[in-house]
Design an enzyme around this catalytic site. Sequence first.
Site, PDB file in Angstrom:
ATOM      1  CG  ASP A  18      -1.689   1.228   1.432  1.00  0.00           C
ATOM      2  OD1 ASP A  18      -2.364   1.642   0.476  1.00  0.00           O
ATOM      3  OD2 ASP A  18      -1.616   1.811   2.525  1.00  0.00           O
ATOM      4  CG  HIS A  62     -12.617   7.306   2.803  1.00  0.00           C
ATOM      5  ND1 HIS A  62     -11.415   6.827   3.265  1.00  0.00           N
ATOM      6  CD2 HIS A  62     -13.167   7.974   3.855  1.00  0.00           C
ATOM      7  CE1 HIS A  62     -11.250   7.174   4.535  1.00  0.00           C
ATOM      8  NE2 HIS A  62     -12.302   7.877   4.906  1.00  0.00           N
TER       9      HIS A  62
END
Length: 275
Positions: A18, A62
Site C-alpha cells: 500500500d 470513502h
Amino acid sequence: MFIRNTAYTGPVRAVILDWAGTAVDFGCMGPVAVFLEVFARRGVAVTVPEARAPMGLMKKDHIRAVCRMASVAARWREVFGRDPDESDVEDMYAETEPLMVEMISRHAEPVPGLVEAVAALRDMGLRIGSTTGYTRPMMEALMPLARERGYAPDFMACPTDAPAGRPYPYMCWQNAVALEVYPLEAIVKIGDTVSDIHEGLNAGLWTVGLTEQGNEMGFPEAELAAMAPATFCKRLEAAENRLVNAGAHFLARRIGDCPAIVEEIGSRLALGDRP
C-alpha cells in the site's frame, strides 16, 4: 512454469505494498485531514475515528462510507434536514481531489525503514508492486516525490485504472500481470488498513497487516514515542485485533519487520501451504 495440479512449493516472488501509511506518510495523516475538511466545510463535524474507519478505499467510496455512518448521517440531518445523498458525495469528492493532491505533497516522506526493507526484499529476488486508494492524478503528484526520496516500486495500480477499488482484488491482479508473477500465492500483500487485508485475501494472496505505523494506530511517529506505555499498548492491541479480525495472515509493527515475515511465508510455501 508451475502447473496448477499440485501445491506450489516455490519461493515468494513479489510483494505488493500500500502507499499512505505503509510506504509513505507515517500514521496516514494526510488523507484524514482532507476528509475532516470537506465535511467541516458543510458544517458537519466528523471525528478522526469516523474519518479513518474506511481508509484504503477509493476516495469517493470513502466519502460514501462516511456518509452511510449512522452518527454522521444524524449530524448531517441536523444541518440539512435530510440524509446525505449521491449529489453530496459528488460535490465533496470534487473538492477532495485537489485538496488531496495538495496534502500529498506534504506527506510524501517514506516511512522509517521502508527504503531498507525494499532493498532487502529486492535482494531476495522479489518484485515490488503497489496498490492504493488514491486516484491517478493523486498518484502522479505522489510518485515523483517518493522517487526523489528513494522509493520507486516496479508497478503501481490505482482504483481509477481498475474495474473497482478495494476490497475488490483487481488492482492486485493488475500487479500480478504487470510483474509477470504466478501463482498468486507467490505474492504477499502488505498494508495498514482493513481494506488492504480484504483486498489481498480476495485476490488470493498472503496478507501482512501493519499495526504501529499506519492508519489503524493513526499517530505521527513523534506522538507515538511520547505516548504513555499503557495507552500505547491498549491502542496497539486494538489495532492488532482489527487486522486479525479482518483476516490478516501475519502482523508486523513496522515495514522493517516484513522481510523476515516474507522469509517465513517462503518456508511455509516450501511445505505446500497456501494462503
